[in-house]
Design a protein around this motif. Structure first.
Motif, short mmCIF file in Angstrom:
data_model
loop_
_atom_site.label_atom_id
_atom_site.label_comp_id
_atom_site.label_asym_id
_atom_site.label_seq_id
_atom_site.Cartn_x
_atom_site.Cartn_y
_atom_site.Cartn_z
N ALA A 171 0.89 -1.16 0.00
CA ALA A 171 -0.02 0.04 -0.25
C ALA A 171 0.44 1.37 -0.02
O ALA A 171 0.54 2.11 -0.59
CB ALA A 171 -0.98 -0.48 0.92
N ALA A 172 2.10 1.56 0.97
CA ALA A 172 2.89 2.41 0.91
C ALA A 172 3.81 2.36 -0.57
O ALA A 172 3.49 3.81 -0.91
CB ALA A 172 4.34 2.03 1.85
N ALA A 173 3.80 1.16 -1.38
CA ALA A 173 4.42 1.77 -3.20
C ALA A 173 3.03 2.19 -3.30
O ALA A 173 3.32 3.17 -4.44
CB ALA A 173 4.55 0.42 -3.63
N ARG A 174 1.95 1.76 -3.70
CA ARG A 174 0.88 1.93 -3.85
C ARG A 174 1.15 3.42 -4.25
O ARG A 174 0.66 4.47 -4.63
CB ARG A 174 -0.26 1.62 -3.61
CG ARG A 174 -1.63 2.29 -4.13
CD ARG A 174 -2.94 1.37 -4.62
NE ARG A 174 -4.28 1.57 -4.77
CZ ARG A 174 -4.38 3.45 -4.17
NH1 ARG A 174 -4.29 4.26 -3.65
NH2 ARG A 174 -5.74 3.46 -4.92
N ALA A 175 1.04 4.83 -2.94
CA ALA A 175 0.73 5.72 -2.29
C ALA A 175 2.15 6.12 -3.11
O ALA A 175 1.45 7.74 -3.11
CB ALA A 175 0.92 6.28 -0.53
N ALA A 176 3.27 5.93 -2.73
CA ALA A 176 4.33 6.33 -2.89
C ALA A 176 4.46 6.52 -4.61
O ALA A 176 4.69 8.16 -5.61
CB ALA A 176 5.06 6.00 -2.74
N TYR A 177 3.51 5.84 -5.45
CA TYR A 177 3.46 5.97 -6.76
C TYR A 177 2.65 6.80 -7.55
O TYR A 177 2.64 7.93 -8.09
CB TYR A 177 2.80 4.64 -7.72
CG TYR A 177 2.72 4.43 -9.20
CD1 TYR A 177 3.91 4.80 -9.75
CD2 TYR A 177 1.05 4.65 -9.40
CE1 TYR A 177 3.67 4.81 -11.18
CE2 TYR A 177 1.13 5.14 -10.91
CZ TYR A 177 2.10 4.91 -11.73
OH TYR A 177 1.40 5.24 -13.59
N GLY A 178 1.05 6.59 -6.53
CA GLY A 178 0.15 7.83 -6.55
C GLY A 178 0.40 9.12 -6.72
O GLY A 178 0.00 10.36 -7.34
N HIS A 179 1.08 9.66 -5.59
CA HIS A 179 1.63 10.57 -5.03
C HIS A 179 3.12 11.52 -5.84
O HIS A 179 3.33 12.59 -5.44
CB HIS A 179 1.03 10.37 -3.04
CG HIS A 179 -0.10 10.82 -3.06
ND1 HIS A 179 -0.80 11.30 -2.47
CD2 HIS A 179 -1.00 9.40 -2.59
CE1 HIS A 179 -2.23 11.64 -2.49
NE2 HIS A 179 -1.65 9.55 -2.28
N GLU A 180 3.89 10.90 -6.33
CA GLU A 180 4.57 11.15 -7.47
C GLU A 180 6.19 11.51 -5.86
O GLU A 180 6.40 12.23 -6.18
CB GLU A 180 4.31 12.11 -8.13
CG GLU A 180 4.30 11.29 -9.57
CD GLU A 180 3.21 12.48 -10.33
OE1 GLU A 180 4.09 13.59 -10.49
OE2 GLU A 180 2.68 11.77 -11.30
N LEU A 181 6.05 10.62 -5.12
CA LEU A 181 6.76 11.28 -3.92
C LEU A 181 8.53 11.10 -4.64
O LEU A 181 8.78 10.26 -4.74
CB LEU A 181 6.88 10.20 -2.66
CG LEU A 181 4.83 10.02 -2.04
CD1 LEU A 181 4.86 9.22 -1.49
CD2 LEU A 181 4.93 11.64 -2.04
N ASP A 182 8.74 12.41 -3.79
CA ASP A 182 10.65 12.29 -4.22
C ASP A 182 11.15 11.79 -3.04
O ASP A 182 10.55 10.61 -1.58
CB ASP A 182 11.02 13.71 -4.31
CG ASP A 182 10.92 14.49 -2.76
OD1 ASP A 182 10.31 14.24 -1.94
OD2 ASP A 182 11.09 15.74 -3.31
N LEU A 183 12.43 11.61 -3.41
CA LEU A 183 13.44 10.33 -2.25
C LEU A 183 12.87 10.78 -0.77
O LEU A 183 13.22 10.13 0.40
CB LEU A 183 14.51 10.41 -2.85
CG LEU A 183 15.01 10.01 -3.67
CD1 LEU A 183 16.30 9.83 -3.92
CD2 LEU A 183 14.41 8.30 -3.71
N LEU A 184 12.72 12.40 -0.67
CA LEU A 184 12.79 12.72 0.93
C LEU A 184 11.39 12.64 1.27
O LEU A 184 11.33 11.91 2.70
CB LEU A 184 12.28 14.55 0.76
CG LEU A 184 12.34 14.93 1.56
CD1 LEU A 184 13.16 14.92 3.18
CD2 LEU A 184 12.42 16.95 1.65
N HIS A 185 10.45 12.84 0.06
CA HIS A 185 9.02 12.45 0.40
C HIS A 185 8.69 11.07 1.53
O HIS A 185 7.77 10.46 2.27
CB HIS A 185 7.95 12.76 0.21
CG HIS A 185 7.89 14.53 0.11
ND1 HIS A 185 8.85 14.71 -0.64
CD2 HIS A 185 7.14 15.06 0.98
CE1 HIS A 185 8.78 16.60 -0.78
NE2 HIS A 185 7.81 16.14 0.70
N LEU A 186 9.32 10.07 0.67
CA LEU A 186 9.31 8.69 0.41
C LEU A 186 9.98 8.06 1.68
O LEU A 186 9.42 7.62 2.42
CB LEU A 186 10.35 7.99 -0.23
CG LEU A 186 10.04 7.97 -2.08
CD1 LEU A 186 10.82 6.84 -2.90
CD2 LEU A 186 8.81 7.18 -2.33
N ALA A 187 11.11 9.04 2.20
CA ALA A 187 11.64 8.97 3.88
C ALA A 187 10.83 9.00 4.97
O ALA A 187 11.04 8.45 5.90
CB ALA A 187 13.18 9.09 3.65
N GLY A 188 10.34 10.19 4.04
CA GLY A 188 9.64 10.43 5.46
C GLY A 188 7.92 9.08 5.39
O GLY A 188 7.84 9.18 6.67
#
Length: 200
Positions: A171-188
């Protein structure tokens, strides 16, 4: 799954999703559908976490260059006391809910610190507008808080199940993709999730 291991796994999964998104658009076209099919129960939570993390940009822009610190213990405790009281009304464990929201606060501050460092190093990237924390940002955060509480109630059984860890990662991977998170926000996002599983 042990929280630090879960956090590391989520950052790795999310980073992989981000790299895939950046370099192979055709290959990821069906990714959200596959992931959502596997983890429908936790996707609303991780989507809200990602949305909250993106608001950290506005919080940082509002505070950067002012005397307002990133850490605000008084405001943070107000939030935690509020969600604990509301958790009781929803029939949720207030300690478990407080742990989840404490992670959200720490994740938000992680992103803010990262943005400060980025803006210090690259003045040309500094925000040109200062959002209004009271009128613009806090109402959005309050809305997300209400939605997260509802999602925690809806996922109570799933979060206590043995399958929570793997489902949360997807689900986190899905959210990362859907919200186009950069590395900083991925760490968040990795910092935002340790208290989700094993909580009832």
């Amino acid at each position: 799954m042990h929280p630090p291991r879960l956090r590391s796994l989520l950052v790795a999964v999310c980073a992989t999703a981000a790299v895939t998104l950046a370099g192979a658009a055709p290959a990821v076209a069906t990714t959200p559908v596959r992931v959502a099919a596997v983890a429908p129960g936790l996707a609303p939570l991780t989507d809200l976490f990602a949305e909250r993390l993106l608001l950290a940009d506005k919080v940082a822009a509002a505070k950067y260059g002012t005397d307002k610190p990133i850490d605000d213990p008084v405001r943070e405790q107000q939030i935690l006391d509020d969600v604990a009281a509301r958790a009781v009304g929803l029939g949720l464990d207030p300690d478990a809910v407080t742990a989840v929201f404490r992670d959200q606060i720490e994740a938000n501050k992680l992103v803010q610190r990262g943005l400060y460092a980025r803006w210090d190093a690259h003045p040309e990237l500094r925000p040109t507008e200062r959002p209004d924390l009271v009128k613009e940002v806090r109402p959005a955060l309050d809305r997300i808080t209400t939605q997260v509480l509802a999602a925690l109630r809806e996922t109570e059984g799933l979060r206590a199940s043995a399958s929570c860890g793997p489902r949360l990662s997807l689900a986190a991977a899905r959210a990362a993709y859907g919200h186009e998170l950069d590395l900083l926000h991925l760490a968040g996002l990795g910092r935002a999730v340790p208290s989700v599983c094993g909580q009832s």
